[in-house]
Motif scaffolding. Structure first.
Motif, PDB file in Angstrom:
ATOM      1  N   TYR A 160       0.740  -1.319  -0.045  1.00 13.14           N
ATOM      2  CA  TYR A 160       0.192  -0.034   0.067  1.00 13.14           C
ATOM      3  C   TYR A 160       0.924   1.186   0.077  1.00 13.14           C
ATOM      4  O   TYR A 160       0.386   2.449   0.132  1.00 13.14           O
ATOM      5  N   TYR A 161       2.121   1.293  -0.380  1.00 11.26           N
ATOM      6  CA  TYR A 161       3.076   2.328  -0.362  1.00 11.26           C
ATOM      7  C   TYR A 161       2.793   3.006  -1.342  1.00 11.26           C
ATOM      8  O   TYR A 161       2.711   2.519  -2.657  1.00 11.26           O
ATOM      9  N   GLU A 162       2.693   4.406  -1.516  1.00 15.01           N
ATOM     10  CA  GLU A 162       2.557   5.169  -2.658  1.00 15.01           C
ATOM     11  C   GLU A 162       3.746   5.292  -3.543  1.00 15.01           C
ATOM     12  O   GLU A 162       3.697   4.866  -4.604  1.00 15.01           O
ATOM     13  N   ASN A 163       4.888   5.968  -3.071  1.00 18.92           N
ATOM     14  CA  ASN A 163       5.876   6.122  -4.010  1.00 18.92           C
ATOM     15  C   ASN A 163       7.133   6.647  -2.885  1.00 18.92           C
ATOM     16  O   ASN A 163       6.855   6.941  -1.946  1.00 18.92           O
ATOM     17  N   ALA A 164       8.419   6.401  -3.569  1.00 17.29           N
ATOM     18  CA  ALA A 164       9.628   6.912  -2.776  1.00 17.29           C
ATOM     19  C   ALA A 164       9.476   8.531  -2.398  1.00 17.29           C
ATOM     20  O   ALA A 164      10.377   8.803  -1.758  1.00 17.29           O
ATOM     21  N   LYS A 165       8.497   9.263  -3.118  1.00 17.82           N
ATOM     22  CA  LYS A 165       8.475  10.675  -2.763  1.00 17.82           C
ATOM     23  C   LYS A 165       8.268  10.739  -1.168  1.00 17.82           C
ATOM     24  O   LYS A 165       8.105  11.892  -0.586  1.00 17.82           O
ATOM     25  N   GLU A 166       7.716  10.050  -0.495  1.00 17.15           N
ATOM     26  CA  GLU A 166       7.152  10.088   0.811  1.00 17.15           C
ATOM     27  C   GLU A 166       8.560   9.728   1.708  1.00 17.15           C
ATOM     28  O   GLU A 166       8.457   9.948   3.121  1.00 17.15           O
ATOM     29  N   PHE A 167       9.871   9.466   1.180  1.00 17.69           N
ATOM     30  CA  PHE A 167      10.981   9.218   1.751  1.00 17.69           C
ATOM     31  C   PHE A 167      11.320  10.304   2.980  1.00 17.69           C
ATOM     32  O   PHE A 167      11.418   9.789   4.151  1.00 17.69           O
ATOM     33  N   PRO A 168      11.227  11.290   2.641  1.00 23.82           N
ATOM     34  CA  PRO A 168      11.902  12.513   3.657  1.00 23.82           C
ATOM     35  C   PRO A 168      10.932  12.551   4.855  1.00 23.82           C
ATOM     36  O   PRO A 168      11.270  12.395   5.929  1.00 23.82           O
ATOM     37  N   ASN A 169       9.497  12.329   4.786  1.00 28.59           N
ATOM     38  CA  ASN A 169       8.385  12.315   5.664  1.00 28.59           C
ATOM     39  C   ASN A 169       8.814  11.024   6.600  1.00 28.59           C
ATOM     40  O   ASN A 169       8.560  11.056   7.786  1.00 28.59           O
ATOM     41  N   ASP A 170       8.945   9.949   5.885  1.00 25.51           N
ATOM     42  CA  ASP A 170       9.097   8.414   6.629  1.00 25.51           C
ATOM     43  C   ASP A 170      10.401   8.823   7.469  1.00 25.51           C
ATOM     44  O   ASP A 170      10.362   8.237   8.515  1.00 25.51           O
ATOM     45  N   VAL A 171      11.672   9.430   6.826  1.00 27.53           N
ATOM     46  CA  VAL A 171      12.779   9.409   7.828  1.00 27.53           C
ATOM     47  C   VAL A 171      12.365  10.474   9.047  1.00 27.53           C
ATOM     48  O   VAL A 171      12.992   9.952  10.284  1.00 27.53           O
ATOM     49  N   VAL A 172      11.866  11.354   8.900  1.00 28.66           N
ATOM     50  CA  VAL A 172      11.247  12.438  10.079  1.00 28.66           C
ATOM     51  C   VAL A 172      10.653  11.574  11.068  1.00 28.66           C
ATOM     52  O   VAL A 172      10.886  11.530  12.371  1.00 28.66           O
ATOM     53  N   GLU A 173       9.591  10.927  10.492  1.00 34.42           N
ATOM     54  CA  GLU A 173       8.816  10.018  11.507  1.00 34.42           C
ATOM     55  C   GLU A 173       9.524   8.949  12.116  1.00 34.42           C
ATOM     56  O   GLU A 173       9.427   8.449  13.282  1.00 34.42           O
ATOM     57  N   LEU A 174      10.594   8.335  11.380  1.00 33.81           N
ATOM     58  CA  LEU A 174      11.452   7.308  12.078  1.00 33.81           C
ATOM     59  C   LEU A 174      12.100   7.797  13.138  1.00 33.81           C
ATOM     60  O   LEU A 174      12.310   7.403  14.191  1.00 33.81           O
ATOM     61  N   LEU A 175      12.814   8.947  12.812  1.00 36.52           N
ATOM     62  CA  LEU A 175      13.649   9.763  13.956  1.00 36.52           C
ATOM     63  C   LEU A 175      12.777  10.040  14.949  1.00 36.52           C
ATOM     64  O   LEU A 175      13.334   9.929  16.332  1.00 36.52           O
ATOM     65  N   HIS A 176      11.661  10.263  14.915  1.00 35.84           N
ATOM     66  CA  HIS A 176      10.714  10.920  15.926  1.00 35.84           C
ATOM     67  C   HIS A 176      10.527   9.705  16.859  1.00 35.84           C
ATOM     68  O   HIS A 176      10.388   9.766  18.059  1.00 35.84           O
ATOM     69  N   TYR A 177      10.330   8.553  16.523  1.00 29.85           N
ATOM     70  CA  TYR A 177      10.324   7.571  17.352  1.00 29.85           C
ATOM     71  C   TYR A 177      11.323   7.122  18.156  1.00 29.85           C
ATOM     72  O   TYR A 177      11.302   6.421  19.175  1.00 29.85           O
ATOM     73  N   PHE A 178      12.571   7.455  17.892  1.00 33.43           N
ATOM     74  CA  PHE A 178      13.613   7.301  18.636  1.00 33.43           C
ATOM     75  C   PHE A 178      13.681   8.410  19.713  1.00 33.43           C
ATOM     76  O   PHE A 178      14.744   8.194  20.631  1.00 33.43           O
ATOM     77  N   GLU A 179      12.894   9.422  19.539  1.00 36.35           N
ATOM     78  CA  GLU A 179      13.046  10.471  20.605  1.00 36.35           C
ATOM     79  C   GLU A 179      12.275   9.896  22.061  1.00 36.35           C
ATOM     80  O   GLU A 179      11.389   9.101  21.883  1.00 36.35           O
TER      81      GLU A 179
END
Length: 332
Positions: A123-142
């Protein structure tokens, strides 16, 4: 002396299987630790018979559990294939088991073909979401806040050294914007090397994770008793690249009988394409590798080097990394 690290694609050679590959991977990681390599990275690929590191986080755990001090990580996790929360949980778990030793390199390519990419994350749209995914991932480590509806358990508040991987200006710009270390895939896509590194350093913004730009460059290095033998061993990598370009990825092939046989094994156009892709390579005796490493470092000024060597014979591969470290220390 800048640190050297190893990128392992967990090669499955002709006549072997994944079980033997994993034994070789751990053997090489322990060898690297003894030799003084800083990091041991494994790369996510899928639907490729000659690469056994598809379940990257699982294999990282295997290597980290069998070593004592070397940093172990992903070079990288292809984030379009995964939900950021799942990656945070996996690497939060690894970093809790092996504190201070786990790296997470993030890439935006799928590491496979389109059909397999759809099978991985339907269900992934495309790799254009990559920056938002990185930010989301980094947030989970906070550290988690009391009102945070979704948290990584484990993961929240866990120290995981996170890198952006890239082979173009896109990754360089994102790493600079987020204040993350940057690893460039010069071992197979060197065209934008100089421009990407310059852009990253010029646009880097300090962050809580990193106060100044930090670049690691990947480099093919094959070292042997002689230049001729090293070039012969390198024909394994050349064949593998041609097979991939032909759309027939398979098990890692043995080297050709002579280094020059590659000229007849493939077409001139194929050879030119492989030469371009593998332009960042140092292949030869310990002396030749010493000079090649020095020249590459003087030209590009990396903060670290990530060496890779797709050598068919395990003992020859082990010896190649030993000679590479000896050559590097001779330049100190």
């Amino acid at each position: 002396m800048i640190p050297l690290s190893i990128l392992d694609l967990a090669p499955v050679t002709e006549g072997s299987d994944a079980s033997q590959t994993f034994a070789n991977t751990l053997d090489l990681a322990r060898h690297a630790e003894r030799l003084g390599y800083k990091r041991y990275w494994l790369a996510e690929h899928h639907n490729m018979p000659g690469i056994a590191s598809a379940a990257t986080a699982v294999l990282i755990g295997h290597v980290a559990g069998g070593t004592a001090a070397i940093r172990v990580g992903a070079g990288g996790i292809m984030l379009p294939n995964h939900a950021p929360l799942q990656v945070a949980e996996q690497f939060g778990t690894l970093a809790s088991l092996y504190p201070g030793r786990i790296d997470l390199g993030l890439g935006r390519a799928p590491g496979t073909d389109q059909a397999t990419a759809r099978a991985l994350r339907r269900y992934y749209e495309n790799a254009k979401e990559f920056p938002n995914d990185v930010v989301e991932l980094l947030h989970y480590f906070e550290p988690a806040t009391p009102d945070q509806p979704v948290r990584a358990v484990p993961g929240a508040g866990v120290a995981v050294e996170t890198w952006i991987l890239g082979s173009s200006l896109f990754g360089a710009r994102l790493a600079a914007l987020l204040g993350l270390p940057y690893a460039f895939a010069s071992h197979f896509a060197p065209a934008a090397l100089s421009e990407a590194v310059a852009l990253y350093r010029r646009e880097f913004r300090p962050s809580a994770r990193l106060d100044q730009a930090h670049v690691m460059l990947a480099l093919n290095v094959v070292a042997a008793d002689s230049d001729e033998e090293a070039r012969r061993l390198f024909t394994t990598q050349q064949q593998a690249f041609v097979n991939l370009r032909r759309g027939r990825p398979g098990l890692v092939p043995p080297p050709l009988e002579h280094a020059t046989d590659i000229e007849n094994w493939c077409s001139p156009e194929e050879k030119a394409g492989v030469d371009q892709a593998l332009a960042c390579a140092v292949v030869g005796s310990t002396t030749t590798v010493r000079d090649g490493l020095r020249q590459f470092i003087e030209t590009h000024r990396p903060d670290e080097l990530l060496l890779t060597a797709n050598v068919f014979d395990h003992d020859a591969r082990m010896a190649s990394f030993r000679r590479a470290m000896q050559a590097h220390r001779a330049n100190a």
